[in-house]
Design a protein around this motif. Structure first.
Motif, PDB file in Angstrom:
ATOM      1  N   LYS A  54       0.726  -1.304   0.009  1.00 24.31           N
ATOM      2  CA  LYS A  54      -0.101  -0.096  -0.146  1.00 24.31           C
ATOM      3  C   LYS A  54       0.806   1.116   0.190  1.00 24.31           C
ATOM      4  CE  LYS A  54      -4.076  -2.109   2.269  1.00 24.31           C
ATOM      5  NZ  LYS A  54      -4.422  -2.529   3.698  1.00 24.31           N
ATOM      6  N   LEU A  96      -5.892   4.572   7.319  1.00 29.34           N
ATOM      7  CA  LEU A  96      -6.248   2.977   7.117  1.00 29.34           C
ATOM      8  C   LEU A  96      -5.555   2.251   8.429  1.00 29.34           C
ATOM      9  CD1 LEU A  96      -5.989   0.963   4.025  1.00 29.34           C
ATOM     10  CD2 LEU A  96      -5.053   0.150   6.075  1.00 29.34           C
ATOM     11  N   VAL A  97      -6.422   1.711   9.409  1.00 27.82           N
ATOM     12  CA  VAL A  97      -5.896   0.655  10.290  1.00 27.82           C
ATOM     13  C   VAL A  97      -5.936  -0.610   9.988  1.00 27.82           C
ATOM     14  CG1 VAL A  97      -6.112   0.106  12.815  1.00 27.82           C
ATOM     15  CG2 VAL A  97      -6.463   2.409  12.350  1.00 27.82           C
ATOM     16  N   GLN A  98      -4.662  -1.143   9.432  1.00 23.88           N
ATOM     17  CA  GLN A  98      -4.600  -2.456   8.994  1.00 23.88           C
ATOM     18  C   GLN A  98      -5.302  -3.501   9.979  1.00 23.88           C
ATOM     19  OE1 GLN A  98      -3.765  -3.320   6.059  1.00 23.88           O
ATOM     20  NE2 GLN A  98      -4.003  -5.430   6.070  1.00 23.88           N
ATOM     21  N   LEU A  99      -6.184  -4.390   9.230  1.00 24.23           N
ATOM     22  CA  LEU A  99      -6.999  -5.529  10.338  1.00 24.23           C
ATOM     23  C   LEU A  99      -6.428  -6.824   9.926  1.00 24.23           C
ATOM     24  CD1 LEU A  99     -10.508  -4.378   9.864  1.00 24.23           C
ATOM     25  CD2 LEU A  99      -9.071  -3.792  11.823  1.00 24.23           C
ATOM     26  N   ASP A 121     -11.098   3.552   3.978  1.00 24.78           N
ATOM     27  CA  ASP A 121     -11.400   1.919   4.124  1.00 24.78           C
ATOM     28  C   ASP A 121     -12.884   1.769   3.901  1.00 24.78           C
ATOM     29  OD1 ASP A 121      -9.432  -0.183   3.857  1.00 24.78           O
ATOM     30  OD2 ASP A 121      -9.150   0.159   6.279  1.00 24.78           O
ATOM     31  N   PHE A 123     -14.895   1.538   6.294  1.00 26.05           N
ATOM     32  CA  PHE A 123     -15.383   0.656   7.372  1.00 26.05           C
ATOM     33  C   PHE A 123     -16.298   1.427   8.432  1.00 26.05           C
ATOM     34  CE2 PHE A 123     -11.402  -2.460   6.605  1.00 26.05           C
ATOM     35  CZ  PHE A 123     -12.000  -2.670   5.533  1.00 26.05           C
ATOM     36  N   THR A 266      -8.045  -3.689  -5.250  1.00 23.47           N
ATOM     37  CA  THR A 266      -8.621  -3.275  -3.883  1.00 23.47           C
ATOM     38  C   THR A 266      -7.274  -1.956  -3.641  1.00 23.47           C
ATOM     39  OG1 THR A 266      -9.250  -5.361  -3.212  1.00 23.47           O
ATOM     40  CG2 THR A 266      -8.367  -3.764  -1.570  1.00 23.47           C
TER      41      THR A 266
HETATM   42  N1  GUN Z   1      -6.954  -6.281   6.095  1.00 18.51           N
HETATM   43  C1  GUN Z   1      -6.999  -6.885   4.967  1.00 18.51           C
HETATM   44  N2  GUN Z   1      -7.595  -6.176   4.025  1.00 18.51           N
HETATM   45  C2  GUN Z   1      -7.755  -5.140   4.586  1.00 18.51           C
HETATM   46  C3  GUN Z   1      -8.376  -4.012   4.014  1.00 18.51           C
HETATM   47  O1  GUN Z   1      -8.740  -3.506   3.102  1.00 18.51           O
HETATM   48  N3  GUN Z   1      -8.218  -2.694   5.009  1.00 18.51           N
HETATM   49  C4  GUN Z   1      -7.941  -3.063   6.272  1.00 18.51           C
HETATM   50  N4  GUN Z   1      -7.956  -1.722   7.167  1.00 18.51           N
HETATM   51  N5  GUN Z   1      -7.218  -4.226   6.568  1.00 18.51           N
HETATM   52  C5  GUN Z   1      -7.244  -5.231   5.905  1.00 18.51           C
END
Ligand code: GUN
Length: 283
Positions: A54, A96-99, A121, A123, A266
């Protein structure tokens, strides 16, 4: 007749080039490039790979990439303070906080703390609500990429029967909303759906997002249907999707491969969302 293979890699490169031109135009107009902050907690190797790619894609689009790496033992309060600082930082357009976050972190509290207008994101519940009610907001990147691929295949999506297999907040639910907004007739199927085979077999469009390698096979697919495979499953034989590609490609009209289908879209959509955010914020 063999299916058309949908080239998500090429489509994503086109979108990334378009975003880079938009970034350049914004910079010429305002003197400022968009900024994307990515927060990674812990050492999960798959997440680290995603975050690196990213950051690279962000820089290649001419945007500023800010990476914040925190140790696995970081607590919720520290993360909330970081999000608050990024919310207040005028140089940051997207957060963006990676999950996934480590289990001891209150992930819902962290996602709720992100300013919805920097939530690239898509979300945050405010953005989920905006999507559900047709108001402008951020749309989650993976389903947004899927719809772009579908629009390339189908000049008219209205009236088509679509089945989304999977009901996650990140893919299944927003995907269903987007298809509904395109006037498809949408079925959301999941692990408790009765006679899943029959539901999939009726659909003109199948979006598979279940996380089970090769679950959807060619004999499930209506001849000529379009198949979008969101699955990214690491197996001994490499990356595979949720669709059994060889048997499905013999029946479908068009199908995304894994890798090289939805995945590249994505990141491209993340860049596109970040540019949109910067444009909205521009004076
Ligand atoms: N973990 C796997 N895919 C994603 C995504 O699209 N965004 C975030 N924030 N975490 C992820």
């Amino acid at each position: 007749m063999a299916a058309t293979i949908i080239d998500g890699k090429a489509r994503a490169l086109r979108l990334r080039a378009e975003v880079a031109r938009g970034v350049e135009a914004l910079r010429a107009e305002t003197g400022r490039a968009p900024g994307l902050a990515v927060v990674l907690v812990g050492e999960d190797p798959a997440s680290a790979v995603y975050v690196r790619s990213k950051g690279k894609a962000t820089r290649e689009a001419g945007m500023n990439s800010v990476e914040r790496r925190l140790p696995a033992e970081t607590d919720t309060a520290t993360l909330l303070a970081l999000v608050a600082a990024l919310n207040a930082d005028p140089a940051i357009d997207g957060i963006l906080v990676q999950l996934p976050l480590p289990a001891h972190v209150d992930a819902a509290a962290v996602l709720l703390a992100i300013d919805p207008d920097k939530d690239v994101d898509g979300f945050h519940p405010v953005n989920a609500g905006r999507l559900a009610t047709g108001m402008p907001g951020f749309v989650p990147c993976t389903p947004l990429g899927c719809v772009m691929l579908l629009r390339d295949v189908h000049a008219h999506l209205a009236g088509l029967d679509a089945v989304v297999v999977g009901r996650s907040n990140i893919v299944g639910k927003p995907m269903a909303q987007l298809l509904l907004a395109e006037s498809c007739t949408v079925t959301v199927a999941h692990s408790r759906t009765r006679d899943l085979f029959a539901r999939v077999r009726e659909a003109d469009i199948v979006v598979a997002a279940v996380g089970i390698p090769g679950m959807i096979r060619g004999d499930w697919i209506k001849p000529g249907a379009t198949v979008i495979d969101v699955g990214i499953n690491r197996t001994d034989s490499g990356l595979v999707g949720d669709v059994d590609f060889a048997s499905a490609a013999a029946v479908a009209g068009a199908i995304t491969p894994v890798p090289g289908g939805v995945g590249p879209m994505t990141i491209a959509c993340l860049l596109s969302n970040t540019l949109d955010s910067a444009r909205r914020r521009a004076p």
